[in-house]
Structure formats: structure tokens, C-alpha cells
Design an enzyme around this catalytic site. Structure first.
Site, PDB file in Angstrom:
ATOM      1  N   TYR A 148      -9.013   5.838   7.721  1.00  0.00           N
ATOM      2  CA  TYR A 148      -9.216   5.997   9.091  1.00  0.00           C
ATOM      3  C   TYR A 148     -10.407   6.942   9.129  1.00  0.00           C
ATOM      4  O   TYR A 148     -10.072   7.939   8.607  1.00  0.00           O
ATOM      5  CB  TYR A 148      -7.903   6.385   9.666  1.00  0.00           C
ATOM      6  CG  TYR A 148      -6.724   5.321   9.866  1.00  0.00           C
ATOM      7  CD1 TYR A 148      -5.941   4.731   8.846  1.00  0.00           C
ATOM      8  CD2 TYR A 148      -6.520   4.921  11.157  1.00  0.00           C
ATOM      9  CE1 TYR A 148      -5.078   3.773   9.013  1.00  0.00           C
ATOM     10  CE2 TYR A 148      -5.584   3.848  11.355  1.00  0.00           C
ATOM     11  CZ  TYR A 148      -4.949   3.635  10.327  1.00  0.00           C
ATOM     12  OH  TYR A 148      -3.823   2.580  10.608  1.00  0.00           O
ATOM     13  N   PRO A 180      -3.865   0.316  18.867  1.00  0.00           N
ATOM     14  CA  PRO A 180      -3.378  -0.262  17.482  1.00  0.00           C
ATOM     15  C   PRO A 180      -3.708   0.855  16.480  1.00  0.00           C
ATOM     16  O   PRO A 180      -3.333   0.698  15.329  1.00  0.00           O
ATOM     17  CB  PRO A 180      -4.451  -1.265  17.331  1.00  0.00           C
ATOM     18  CG  PRO A 180      -5.492  -1.031  18.390  1.00  0.00           C
ATOM     19  CD  PRO A 180      -4.797  -0.445  19.603  1.00  0.00           C
ATOM     20  N   TYR A 194       4.175   6.530  10.327  1.00  0.00           N
ATOM     21  CA  TYR A 194       3.432   5.449   9.962  1.00  0.00           C
ATOM     22  C   TYR A 194       3.990   4.480   9.161  1.00  0.00           C
ATOM     23  O   TYR A 194       4.221   3.017   9.585  1.00  0.00           O
ATOM     24  CB  TYR A 194       2.168   5.833   9.169  1.00  0.00           C
ATOM     25  CG  TYR A 194       1.061   4.857   9.062  1.00  0.00           C
ATOM     26  CD1 TYR A 194       1.089   3.738   8.293  1.00  0.00           C
ATOM     27  CD2 TYR A 194      -0.197   4.938  10.106  1.00  0.00           C
ATOM     28  CE1 TYR A 194       0.071   2.669   8.138  1.00  0.00           C
ATOM     29  CE2 TYR A 194      -1.199   4.093   9.698  1.00  0.00           C
ATOM     30  CZ  TYR A 194      -1.163   2.961   8.959  1.00  0.00           C
ATOM     31  OH  TYR A 194      -2.078   1.876   8.893  1.00  0.00           O
ATOM     32  N   HIS A 222       0.778  -1.355   0.074  1.00  0.00           N
ATOM     33  CA  HIS A 222       0.043   0.100   0.006  1.00  0.00           C
ATOM     34  C   HIS A 222       0.740   1.188   0.174  1.00  0.00           C
ATOM     35  O   HIS A 222       1.779   1.287   0.764  1.00  0.00           O
ATOM     36  CB  HIS A 222      -0.950   0.139   1.124  1.00  0.00           C
ATOM     37  CG  HIS A 222      -2.017  -0.780   1.128  1.00  0.00           C
ATOM     38  ND1 HIS A 222      -3.161  -0.784   1.598  1.00  0.00           N
ATOM     39  CD2 HIS A 222      -2.257  -1.854   0.319  1.00  0.00           C
ATOM     40  CE1 HIS A 222      -4.069  -1.601   1.589  1.00  0.00           C
ATOM     41  NE2 HIS A 222      -3.739  -2.368   0.583  1.00  0.00           N
ATOM     42  N   LYS A 273       1.369   0.042  15.136  1.00  0.00           N
ATOM     43  CA  LYS A 273       2.877  -0.114  15.561  1.00  0.00           C
ATOM     44  C   LYS A 273       3.058  -1.269  16.442  1.00  0.00           C
ATOM     45  O   LYS A 273       4.390  -1.737  16.683  1.00  0.00           O
ATOM     46  CB  LYS A 273       2.933   1.371  16.390  1.00  0.00           C
ATOM     47  CG  LYS A 273       3.388   2.197  15.855  1.00  0.00           C
ATOM     48  CD  LYS A 273       4.468   2.283  14.764  1.00  0.00           C
ATOM     49  CE  LYS A 273       4.294   3.052  13.635  1.00  0.00           C
ATOM     50  NZ  LYS A 273       4.884   2.639  12.470  1.00  0.00           N
TER      51      LYS A 273
HETATM   52  P1  FAS Z   1       2.539 -11.760  21.898  1.00  0.00           P
HETATM   53  O1  FAS Z   1       1.571 -11.337  23.292  1.00  0.00           O
HETATM   54  O2  FAS Z   1       2.178 -11.850  20.601  1.00  0.00           O
HETATM   55  O3  FAS Z   1       3.159 -13.076  22.356  1.00  0.00           O
HETATM   56  C1  FAS Z   1       3.538 -13.335  23.760  1.00  0.00           C
HETATM   57  C2  FAS Z   1       3.577 -14.878  23.947  1.00  0.00           C
HETATM   58  O4  FAS Z   1       4.065 -15.083  25.322  1.00  0.00           O
HETATM   59  C3  FAS Z   1       2.294 -15.327  23.802  1.00  0.00           C
HETATM   60  O5  FAS Z   1       1.761 -16.347  22.970  1.00  0.00           O
HETATM   61  C4  FAS Z   1       1.789 -15.788  25.327  1.00  0.00           C
HETATM   62  O6  FAS Z   1       1.064 -16.962  25.160  1.00  0.00           O
HETATM   63  C5  FAS Z   1       3.342 -16.229  25.730  1.00  0.00           C
HETATM   64  N1  FAS Z   1       3.302 -16.090  27.329  1.00  0.00           N
HETATM   65  C6  FAS Z   1       2.636 -15.074  28.267  1.00  0.00           C
HETATM   66  N2  FAS Z   1       3.020 -15.487  29.370  1.00  0.00           N
HETATM   67  C7  FAS Z   1       3.655 -16.805  29.340  1.00  0.00           C
HETATM   68  C8  FAS Z   1       4.184 -17.485  30.447  1.00  0.00           C
HETATM   69  N3  FAS Z   1       4.137 -17.165  31.587  1.00  0.00           N
HETATM   70  N4  FAS Z   1       4.972 -18.564  29.977  1.00  0.00           N
HETATM   71  C9  FAS Z   1       5.192 -18.966  28.546  1.00  0.00           C
HETATM   72  N5  FAS Z   1       4.775 -18.146  27.782  1.00  0.00           N
HETATM   73  C10 FAS Z   1       3.940 -17.133  27.924  1.00  0.00           C
HETATM   74  N6  FAS Z   1      -0.856  -4.818  16.820  1.00  0.00           N
HETATM   75  C11 FAS Z   1      -1.075  -3.994  15.771  1.00  0.00           C
HETATM   76  O7  FAS Z   1      -0.066  -3.513  15.199  1.00  0.00           O
HETATM   77  N7  FAS Z   1      -2.282  -3.978  15.220  1.00  0.00           N
HETATM   78  C12 FAS Z   1      -3.514  -4.560  15.490  1.00  0.00           C
HETATM   79  O8  FAS Z   1      -4.677  -4.503  14.943  1.00  0.00           O
HETATM   80  C13 FAS Z   1      -3.326  -5.347  16.813  1.00  0.00           C
HETATM   81  N8  FAS Z   1      -4.430  -5.933  17.403  1.00  0.00           N
HETATM   82  C14 FAS Z   1      -4.219  -6.448  18.474  1.00  0.00           C
HETATM   83  C15 FAS Z   1      -5.378  -7.272  19.123  1.00  0.00           C
HETATM   84  C16 FAS Z   1      -5.008  -8.061  20.361  1.00  0.00           C
HETATM   85  C17 FAS Z   1      -6.221  -8.558  20.954  1.00  0.00           C
HETATM   86  C18 FAS Z   1      -3.743  -8.008  21.092  1.00  0.00           C
HETATM   87  C19 FAS Z   1      -3.615  -8.531  22.269  1.00  0.00           C
HETATM   88  C20 FAS Z   1      -2.802  -7.271  20.356  1.00  0.00           C
HETATM   89  C21 FAS Z   1      -3.050  -6.627  19.170  1.00  0.00           C
HETATM   90  N9  FAS Z   1      -1.982  -5.830  18.563  1.00  0.00           N
HETATM   91  C22 FAS Z   1      -2.049  -5.150  17.471  1.00  0.00           C
HETATM   92  C23 FAS Z   1      -0.702  -5.898  19.118  1.00  0.00           C
HETATM   93  C24 FAS Z   1       0.048  -7.253  18.888  1.00  0.00           C
HETATM   94  O9  FAS Z   1       0.064  -7.485  17.524  1.00  0.00           O
HETATM   95  C25 FAS Z   1       1.465  -7.340  19.518  1.00  0.00           C
HETATM   96  O10 FAS Z   1       2.099  -6.226  19.365  1.00  0.00           O
HETATM   97  C26 FAS Z   1       2.290  -8.486  19.253  1.00  0.00           C
HETATM   98  O11 FAS Z   1       1.662  -9.530  19.295  1.00  0.00           O
HETATM   99  C27 FAS Z   1       3.542  -8.396  19.918  1.00  0.00           C
HETATM  100  O12 FAS Z   1       4.154  -9.642  19.615  1.00  0.00           O
HETATM  101  P2  FAS Z   1       5.139 -10.360  21.010  1.00  0.00           P
HETATM  102  O13 FAS Z   1       5.775  -9.209  21.711  1.00  0.00           O
HETATM  103  O14 FAS Z   1       5.458 -11.372  20.432  1.00  0.00           O
HETATM  104  O15 FAS Z   1       3.811 -10.533  21.817  1.00  0.00           O
HETATM  105  C1  PHB Z   2      -5.475  -4.353  10.949  1.00  0.00           C
HETATM  106  O1  PHB Z   2      -5.759  -4.456   9.613  1.00  0.00           O
HETATM  107  O2  PHB Z   2      -5.819  -5.046  11.950  1.00  0.00           O
HETATM  108  C2  PHB Z   2      -4.991  -3.110  11.585  1.00  0.00           C
HETATM  109  C3  PHB Z   2      -4.613  -2.175  10.353  1.00  0.00           C
HETATM  110  C4  PHB Z   2      -4.151  -0.686  10.905  1.00  0.00           C
HETATM  111  C5  PHB Z   2      -4.119  -0.578  12.208  1.00  0.00           C
HETATM  112  C6  PHB Z   2      -4.788  -1.293  13.171  1.00  0.00           C
HETATM  113  C7  PHB Z   2      -5.135  -2.646  12.697  1.00  0.00           C
HETATM  114  O3  PHB Z   2      -3.960   0.800  12.626  1.00  0.00           O
END
Ligand code: FAS
Ligand code: PHB
Length: 401
Positions: free
Chosen positions: A211, A304, A394, A82, A308
Site C-alpha cells: 500500500y 476497498p 486488517y 500472507h 473489508k
Molecule cells: P454483491 O453485490 O456481491 O451481490 C449482490 C447480488 O444481488 C448481485 O449479484 C446482484 O446482481 C443481485 N441483485 C441486485 N439487485 C437485485 C434484484 N433486484 N433482484 C435480484 N438480485 C439482485 N471488496 C473488497 O474487499 N475488496 C475489493 O477490492 C473490492 N472491489 C470491488 C469492486 C467492485 C466493482 C465492487 C462493486 C465491489 C468491490 N468490493 C470489494 C466489495 C465487494 O466485494 C462486496 O463487498 C461483495 O461483493 C459483497 O457481497 P454481497 O453483499 O453478496 O453483494
Molecule cells: C485486491 O486484491 O483486489 C485488493 C486487496 C486489498 C485491498 C483491496 C483490494 O485493500
């Protein structure tokens, strides 16, 4: 140095990684490329981790790093590049072209796809990992023999002794609280709204993300592929997604995204996933204490709106991997000693940008705030300096910014 064969109660490796999300798995991959071995331990199942619907946008630095690490093939085939985004408010829609403004673009490629690519690469490399563990605990982080103990999926007590422990265990894992309280500093901001997110089996009604600011609340039109759309609605905190019927969701999205404006139409379709995501900013410092390092959500959480979260996790790992290779292969601690300070520069930049995008686009009912928001939107979409500022943040600053 070799990792003790699986099955022995005690394991020995160079880097013990807690968490098999994108941060943990990418770190394991990059360390292996640098000749450093690791063991990954994860509390959920591999299937669960792979199925979580989360981020959707990869900034340029993330794409560059994945390609340089040999993880870019499927991204190149199935990712969608994009040039920018649309900013929308009633009767107005403006495209910001990041490539024209900064020479950088972004890719639509879901976090679930990134996770699949990482798991495939680590599996092919014979990476040792332990899923569905419990009782994770960190030990002796101030010594040169730190360790992680846990109960494995068979119920056996295990210990991984390593040279370094890296907490990639998200914001609710045990690593961040393993930094002693007198040393640890935490900043937290909770926003007065959440996102109701849906996945729908319908072709996106837009070529690039929209957005939208609206008096009823924020809305965003994103996507996952040519046949799957991802959309979000601002809702009050504590909203139960099941209280929003599909019709109500599509009607609100149509209103807020400007259905009918200049002939644009939002096409609804079957909703296959519905969830509510609370919004908060959180930063925990330092990102290193003794032989413990933190990366990704274990150290920081951003709303989100700035896309980032995942990209910041990748940026942390892009800094940490070469630092640990230098430390463990060359006994050179300079990058490791600088890791926390270097990583936190980008963490705070992304934390500010995510806060700025969130407060610009989400309505709080305050009439004065709404005038400020509209003024900011008009400035960002009419001033090249304003647009470049948004685009630079961004599309992503170079890693190590
Ligand atoms: P993660 O949370 O992905 O991974 C951490 C891992 O550690 C998990 O698998 C967990 O099970 C494990 N863990 C936790 N406790 C533990 C323990 N005691 N022992 C062993 N393992 C353990 N970011 C965006 O940029 N755009 C979005 O739209 C967006 N939507 C999101 C929606 C949700 C519901 C959530 C929760 C996050 C969202 N995020 C989004 C942010 C997300 O993408 C995170 O930034 C990303 O997963 C970060 O990756 P990790 O740091 O690997 O953490
Ligand atoms: C998504 O596609 O899930 C998405 C894209 C942009 C954002 C957040 C989420 O800022």
C-alpha cells in the site's frame, strides 16, 4: 417443510434470499447446514455473477468460517497465506507482520474463487435458485408470511412465500429501501477519488501487498496468483479507464510504488482487465425490519482500502445464519432480535477502519493533510501499538466483535 417443486407459479420455502453474490450464497449454504431451506433469486446470470472481479483478500475470520462450513479445500490448496502488508512512501517501505503482532494472518484468494466454491457447493446440494429474474418486489415484511415476487427468466410471474426474507442484493437492490423511510437511517460519504484497477498476466513483483502513499496519488500492488497481478491507482472521480494507456498505467505504478528504491523493481506485463471503482462509505440501519433481514452490501459499503467489503458480508452471514436457524428450528428469536445491533458494531468498526486507511493513503492536494498522512504512516510503522491497531483491524476481529 419442503420447497415447492420448481415450475409451480408459487414457491414456498423457509428463507427467501435476494441476491446470489457471496452473502446470499454463503447464507444459503449455512442455513442448509442448520436444516433450514432457502430459495435464492438473482437478477444477473450465474456466469456474470461468477465473473465479477472484486475482492482479493480474506481475513482470518472468513477463512475460519469457510473451513468450518466445508468450503476450505480449494482455498487451502490455491489460496496464499500472507503474514502482513507493506506500507510505502517515497524512500521508505515497512513491513507490518500481522502474525507477530496479533497471531492472525490473511489469505489472497479472489472473490471470484469464493463465488465458484459457493456455487459448486449449492449446486451439489441441489439448491433451488432463479437467475436472470426481473421485477423483484418484497411483500408483507411485517407479517409472518412475507414474500418475494419476480418475473423469472421464462417470463413467468412467480411468488416465493417464506418465513423470512433476506436482502443480499447489494447497495442497489430493492431490499434496503424496503425498510420504511421513517425507520431507516442512512449514512453516506463519497470520497474525492476513485481506483483504477488492473489485472495483469505477470508474476507479482512483491511477496505481500504494498500500500503506497505518493504525492501523485495512492497505489497498491496486490495479486491473484503466482502468475496474475492485481494493481490499483488513485485517479480522479469520473476517470474513463480507456484514457489510461497501458504504458501510462505502468509508469504511474512504478513511480508511486517506488520502482528502483533500494533495488526493488516493478515488472510490467500484459493488462487483461481495466476498470474504475468509485469509493464511498455507506451504512443503512436497521439491518432488520420485521421478517426482513439485510446482509452484506445491501446494508453497507466500504471503500476497498481496508479489504473489508467481502469480509464484512461474510461476517454478517456468520451472525445471521445461526440466528435464523434458532428462530425457524427452535422458535428462539434472541439472536435474530439482536442481529442488527450485533452486526452494526462490526459494520461501524470496519467502516471506520476503511475510512482511516483511505484517508491516510490517498492524497487530496492539501499540504497540511499530506503532513498528517506522513506522520500517521511514520507512527504506524514505528510504534508497536500503532502497528497492532492496524493489524488487528486488517487481519480481522473475531466474528461477533
Ligand atoms: P454483491 O453485490 O456481491 O451481490 C449482490 C447480488 O444481488 C448481485 O449479484 C446482484 O446482481 C443481485 N441483485 C441486485 N439487485 C437485485 C434484484 N433486484 N433482484 C435480484 N438480485 C439482485 N471488496 C473488497 O474487499 N475488496 C475489493 O477490492 C473490492 N472491489 C470491488 C469492486 C467492485 C466493482 C465492487 C462493486 C465491489 C468491490 N468490493 C470489494 C466489495 C465487494 O466485494 C462486496 O463487498 C461483495 O461483493 C459483497 O457481497 P454481497 O453483499 O453478496 O453483494
Ligand atoms: C485486491 O486484491 O483486489 C485488493 C486487496 C486489498 C485491498 C483491496 C483490494 O485493500
Amino acid at each position: 417443510m419442503t420447497t415447492t417443486p420448481a415450475g409451480a407459479a408459487d414457491l414456498r420455502t423457509q428463507v427467501a434470499i435476494i441476491g446470489a453474490g457471496p452473502a446470499g450464497m454463503l447464507l444459503s449454504h449455512l442455513l442448509a447446514a442448520g436444516g433450514v431451506e432457502s430459495v435464492v433469486v438473482e437478477s444477473r446470470s450465474a456466469e456474470y455473477v461468477a465473473s465479477r472481479i472484486r475482492a482479493g483478500i480474506l481475513e482470518q475470520s472468513t477463512v475460519d468460517l469457510m473451513r468450518s462450513a466445508g468450503l476450505g479445500d480449494r482455498l487451502g490448496r490455491e489460496g496464499h497465506e500472507h503474514r502482513g502488508i507493506y506500507l510505502q512512501w517515497p524512500q521508505e517501505r515497512h513491513h507490518l507482520d500481522f502474525v507477530d503482532l496479533t497471531g492472525r494472518s490473511v489469505f489472497v484468494y479472489g472473490q471470484t474463487e469464493v463465488q465458484k466454491d459457493l456455487v459448486a457447493a449449492r449446486t451439489a446440494a441441489g439448491q433451488e435458485d432463479h437467475y436472470e429474474i426481473t421485477d423483484t418486489a418484497l411483500h408483507d415484511l411485517g407479517t409472518d408470511r412475507p414474500s418475494v415476487t419476480f418475473t423469472d427468466s421464462s417470463g413467468a410471474a412467480r411468488r416465493v412465500t417464506a418465513d423470512v426474507v433476506v436482502g443480499c442484493d447489494g447497495s442497489f437492490g430493492p431490499s434496503r429501501s424496503s425498510v420504511p423511510a421513517p425507520v431507516r437511517q442512512t449514512w453516506e460519504k463519497t470520497y474525492p477519488y476513485s481506483w483504477l484497477g488492473i489485472l495483469a498476466d505477470v508474476a507479482p513483483s512483491t511477496d505481500e501487498l504494498i500500500y503506497a502513499w505518493h504525492p501523485d496519488g495512492f497505489a497498491m500492488h496486490s495479486m491473484r496468483s503466482a502468475t496474475v497481478s492485481r494493481l490499483y491507482l488513485q485517479v480522479p472521480n469520473g476517470t474513463d479507464p480507456q484514457t489510461w494507456s497501458d504504458d501510462r498505467i505502468w509508469e504511474s505504478l512504478a513511480t508511486r510504488l517506488g520502482h528502483g528504491q533500494d533495488g526493488w523493481q516493478l515488472t510490467p506485463g500484459p493488462i487483461t482487465e481495466k476498470s474504475v471503482l468509485p469509493m464511498r462509505s455507506n451504512v443503512s440501519t436497521p439491518m432488520r425490519h420485521g421478517r426482513l433481514f439485510l446482509a452484506g452490501d445491501a446494508a453497507h459499503i466500504v471503500p476497498p482500502t481496508g479489504a473489508k467489503g467481502l469480509n464484512l458480508a461474510v461476517a454478517d452471514v456468520g451472525l445471521l445464519a445461526p440466528a435464523l436457524v434458532d428462530l425457524l428450528r427452535r422458535n428462539d428469536s434472541r439472536l435474530a432480535d439482536a442481529y442488527s445491533e450485533t452486526a452494526l458494531r462490526r459494520v461501524w468498526r470496519c467502516t471506520h477502519f476503511s475510512w482511516w486507511m483511505t484517508t491516510m493513503l490517498h492524497t487530496s492536494g492539501d499540504e497540511f493533510d499530506q503532513q498528517l498522512q506522513l506522520s500517521q504512516l511514520r507512527w504506524v510503522t514505528s510504534s508497536e501499538a500503532g502497528a497492532t491497531g492496524l493489524a488487528e483491524n486488517y487481519a480481522g476481529l473475531p466474528i461477533g466483535f
